[in-house]
Motif scaffolding. Structure first.
Motif, PDB file in Angstrom:
ATOM      1  N   LEU A 138       0.823  -1.205   0.000  1.00  0.00           N
ATOM      2  CA  LEU A 138       0.000   0.000   0.000  1.00  0.00           C
ATOM      3  C   LEU A 138       0.862   1.261   0.000  1.00  0.00           C
ATOM      4  N   LYS A 139       2.053   1.171   0.562  1.00  0.00           N
ATOM      5  CA  LYS A 139       2.971   2.321   0.584  1.00  0.00           C
ATOM      6  C   LYS A 139       3.324   2.751  -0.849  1.00  0.00           C
ATOM      7  N   THR A 140       3.309   1.799  -1.786  1.00  0.00           N
ATOM      8  CA  THR A 140       3.672   2.102  -3.172  1.00  0.00           C
ATOM      9  C   THR A 140       2.713   3.115  -3.794  1.00  0.00           C
ATOM     10  N   ASN A 141       1.408   2.882  -3.627  1.00  0.00           N
ATOM     11  CA  ASN A 141       0.377   3.771  -4.194  1.00  0.00           C
ATOM     12  C   ASN A 141      -0.770   3.943  -3.215  1.00  0.00           C
ATOM     13  N   PRO A 142      -0.589   4.777  -2.183  1.00  0.00           N
ATOM     14  CA  PRO A 142      -1.665   4.939  -1.195  1.00  0.00           C
ATOM     15  C   PRO A 142      -2.934   5.544  -1.771  1.00  0.00           C
ATOM     16  N   GLY A 143      -2.820   6.277  -2.881  1.00  0.00           N
ATOM     17  CA  GLY A 143      -3.991   6.937  -3.465  1.00  0.00           C
ATOM     18  C   GLY A 143      -4.660   6.164  -4.572  1.00  0.00           C
ATOM     19  N   LYS A 144      -4.263   4.925  -4.767  1.00  0.00           N
ATOM     20  CA  LYS A 144      -4.851   4.122  -5.846  1.00  0.00           C
ATOM     21  C   LYS A 144      -6.327   3.863  -5.567  1.00  0.00           C
ATOM     22  N   GLY A 145      -7.150   3.943  -6.586  1.00  0.00           N
ATOM     23  CA  GLY A 145      -8.584   3.744  -6.402  1.00  0.00           C
ATOM     24  C   GLY A 145      -9.267   3.359  -7.693  1.00  0.00           C
ATOM     25  N   ILE A 146     -10.587   3.376  -7.675  1.00  0.00           N
ATOM     26  CA  ILE A 146     -11.384   2.964  -8.829  1.00  0.00           C
ATOM     27  C   ILE A 146     -11.861   4.187  -9.595  1.00  0.00           C
ATOM     28  N   MET A 147     -11.777   4.119 -10.906  1.00  0.00           N
ATOM     29  CA  MET A 147     -12.252   5.201 -11.760  1.00  0.00           C
ATOM     30  C   MET A 147     -13.545   4.777 -12.459  1.00  0.00           C
ATOM     31  N   PHE A 148     -14.565   5.607 -12.335  1.00  0.00           N
ATOM     32  CA  PHE A 148     -15.835   5.372 -13.022  1.00  0.00           C
ATOM     33  C   PHE A 148     -15.956   6.383 -14.166  1.00  0.00           C
ATOM     34  N   SER A 149     -15.941   5.877 -15.380  1.00  0.00           N
ATOM     35  CA  SER A 149     -16.026   6.741 -16.559  1.00  0.00           C
ATOM     36  C   SER A 149     -17.401   6.617 -17.206  1.00  0.00           C
ATOM     37  N   LYS A 150     -17.796   7.659 -17.906  1.00  0.00           N
ATOM     38  CA  LYS A 150     -19.085   7.641 -18.599  1.00  0.00           C
ATOM     39  C   LYS A 150     -18.920   6.951 -19.949  1.00  0.00           C
ATOM     40  N   ASN A 151     -19.648   5.854 -20.111  1.00  0.00           N
ATOM     41  CA  ASN A 151     -19.630   5.118 -21.370  1.00  0.00           C
ATOM     42  C   ASN A 151     -21.017   5.163 -22.011  1.00  0.00           C
ATOM     43  N   ASN A 152     -21.101   4.662 -23.222  1.00  0.00           N
ATOM     44  CA  ASN A 152     -22.352   4.758 -23.974  1.00  0.00           C
ATOM     45  C   ASN A 152     -23.243   3.531 -23.832  1.00  0.00           C
ATOM     46  N   HIS A 153     -23.073   2.760 -22.761  1.00  0.00           N
ATOM     47  CA  HIS A 153     -23.912   1.587 -22.563  1.00  0.00           C
ATOM     48  C   HIS A 153     -23.995   1.274 -21.067  1.00  0.00           C
ATOM     49  N   THR A 154     -24.942   0.431 -20.709  1.00  0.00           N
ATOM     50  CA  THR A 154     -25.111  -0.004 -19.318  1.00  0.00           C
ATOM     51  C   THR A 154     -25.105  -1.529 -19.230  1.00  0.00           C
ATOM     52  N   ASP A 155     -24.375  -2.167 -20.136  1.00  0.00           N
ATOM     53  CA  ASP A 155     -24.316  -3.627 -20.158  1.00  0.00           C
ATOM     54  C   ASP A 155     -23.623  -4.160 -18.905  1.00  0.00           C
ATOM     55  N   ILE A 156     -24.081  -5.324 -18.464  1.00  0.00           N
ATOM     56  CA  ILE A 156     -23.498  -5.987 -17.301  1.00  0.00           C
ATOM     57  C   ILE A 156     -22.635  -7.154 -17.779  1.00  0.00           C
ATOM     58  N   ALA A 157     -21.427  -7.275 -17.246  1.00  0.00           N
ATOM     59  CA  ALA A 157     -20.523  -8.371 -17.612  1.00  0.00           C
ATOM     60  C   ALA A 157     -19.749  -8.800 -16.379  1.00  0.00           C
ATOM     61  N   GLY A 158     -19.170  -9.983 -16.441  1.00  0.00           N
ATOM     62  CA  GLY A 158     -18.425 -10.475 -15.290  1.00  0.00           C
ATOM     63  C   GLY A 158     -17.308 -11.417 -15.689  1.00  0.00           C
ATOM     64  N   TYR A 159     -16.337 -11.577 -14.785  1.00  0.00           N
ATOM     65  CA  TYR A 159     -15.249 -12.538 -14.941  1.00  0.00           C
ATOM     66  C   TYR A 159     -15.242 -13.415 -13.693  1.00  0.00           C
ATOM     67  N   THR A 160     -15.142 -14.716 -13.872  1.00  0.00           N
ATOM     68  CA  THR A 160     -15.110 -15.619 -12.730  1.00  0.00           C
ATOM     69  C   THR A 160     -13.972 -16.611 -12.873  1.00  0.00           C
ATOM     70  N   ASP A 161     -13.361 -16.951 -11.752  1.00  0.00           N
ATOM     71  CA  ASP A 161     -12.214 -17.864 -11.767  1.00  0.00           C
ATOM     72  C   ASP A 161     -12.144 -18.593 -10.436  1.00  0.00           C
ATOM     73  N   ALA A 162     -11.431 -19.693 -10.406  1.00  0.00           N
ATOM     74  CA  ALA A 162     -11.238 -20.451  -9.166  1.00  0.00           C
ATOM     75  C   ALA A 162      -9.855 -21.092  -9.175  1.00  0.00           C
ATOM     76  N   ASP A 163      -9.240 -21.153  -8.021  1.00  0.00           N
ATOM     77  CA  ASP A 163      -7.940 -21.808  -7.852  1.00  0.00           C
ATOM     78  C   ASP A 163      -8.199 -23.135  -7.139  1.00  0.00           C
ATOM     79  N   TRP A 164      -8.115 -24.220  -7.871  1.00  0.00           N
ATOM     80  CA  TRP A 164      -8.506 -25.537  -7.334  1.00  0.00           C
ATOM     81  C   TRP A 164      -7.551 -26.016  -6.238  1.00  0.00           C
ATOM     82  N   ALA A 165      -8.118 -26.365  -5.088  1.00  0.00           N
ATOM     83  CA  ALA A 165      -7.381 -26.947  -3.955  1.00  0.00           C
ATOM     84  C   ALA A 165      -6.172 -26.098  -3.563  1.00  0.00           C
TER      85      ALA A 165
END
Length: 314
Positions: A138-165
């Motif tokens: 966290l010391k590297t980039n204490p101000g890092k955060g999420i940026m919300f930009s205005k886009n021309n759509h409201t589509d919902i999408a997702g990424y899913t993954d699992a690390d087995w055992a």
């Protein structure tokens, strides 16, 4: 209290009513709320917890520490061992609790925090070192955060993954997902699964079911806000076996133990609520929620996820 709406007159009426009941005043545009900083620019709206991070580093005496490139060491062996050296339990729990709150805007530490939070009942010195590594990162980039930009759509999408055992202690898998609305990251989760998966496909499938549930919740929320879905939601997965099981109506021995999840996902596929396109492993963004990856993969994923440090010099 945050008051928001698309009708300025109604907002003023609500504020006037609240003022008549409670002692309150209007502080203007939202800039700071419960440790979360809100900044607006031409690019969009940024959420970060820079002051919260700096205060945490000062409290722990790590403000001048040597920064770490990633929040967790790759191929770590964190677990509970019989000969482990115990550490201060109260201090450990307090630090991990603060990191859990920080992960509301810092998705980059979500996996690391989920790992160290598993040892709250009996932390060791190795576990405390892992917590300190998160702080050094966290010391590297204490101000890092999420940026919300205005886009021309409201589509919902997702990424899913699992690390087995992946867990050394009980061989349970860790699953994670990212969800996007209008191209902006809105929710994420990294969590160890409740039961042991007997195959990588099963682990991926259970993680996939959690991702579908989250996307359905977002779909209902968007409907309530007046945004009707125009397209099926895409849930990206890098496990072809799990995708094949989702599309195959024939029962197999290897799918009986995930039967409920299988029918749940199959139902959403048949109603064309979701699609399940395959994504290459190197393009799987949710990988950083299930395991500790290399610095190159880690930072490449963060760039694609839209994490920015608006305080860093350009």
């Amino acid at each position: 209290m945050i008051v928001t709406g698309n009708d300025p007159e109604e907002v003023k009426k609500l504020e006037a009513h609240l003022s008549s009941v409670f002692e309150m005043k209007d502080l203007g545009g939202l800039k700071y709320f419960l440790g979360i900083e809100v900044a607006r620019s031409k690019e969009g709206i940024s959420l970060s917890q820079r002051k919260y991070v700096v205060d945490l580093l000062i409290e722990t005496g790590l403000l001048a520490c040597q920064p770490a490139d990633t929040p967790m060491e790759q191929n770590h062996k964190l677990a509970e061992y019989p000969d482990q050296v115990p550490t201060n339990k109260e201090r450990y729990q307090r630090l991990v609790g603060k990191l859990i709150y920080l992960s509301h805007t810092r998705l980059d530490i979500a996996y690391a925090v989920s790992v160290v939070s598993q040892f709250m009942h009996a932390p060791s010195e190795d576990h405390m070192h892992a917590v300190h590594r998160i702080l050094r990162y966290l010391k590297t980039n204490p101000g890092k955060g999420i940026m919300f930009s205005k886009n021309n759509h409201t589509d919902i999408a997702g990424y899913t993954d699992a690390d087995w055992a992946g867990s050394i202690t009980d061989r349970r898998s860790t699953s994670g997902y990212f969800t996007f609305v209008g191209g902006n990251l809105v929710t994420w989760r990294s969590k160890k699964q409740k039961v042991v998966a007997r195959s990588s496909a099963e682990a991926e499938y259970r993680g996939m079911a959690h991702g579908v549930c989250e996307m359905l919740w977002l779909r209902h929320l968007m409907k309530d806000l007046g945004f009707k879905p125009k397209h099926a939601m895409n849930l990206y997965c890098d496990n072809k076996a799990a995708i094949d099981i989702a599309h195959n109506p024939v029962q197999h021995d290897r799918t009986k133990h995930v039967e409920v999840d299988r029918h749940f996902i199959k139902e959403k596929l048949e109603s064309e609520t979701i699609n399940m396109p395959h994504v290459r492993t190197e393009d799987q963004l949710a990988d950083i929620l299930t395991k500790a990856v290399s610095g190159k993969v880690f930072h490449s994923s963060l760039d694609k996820l839209g994490m920015r440090d608006i305080y860093s010099p350009t």
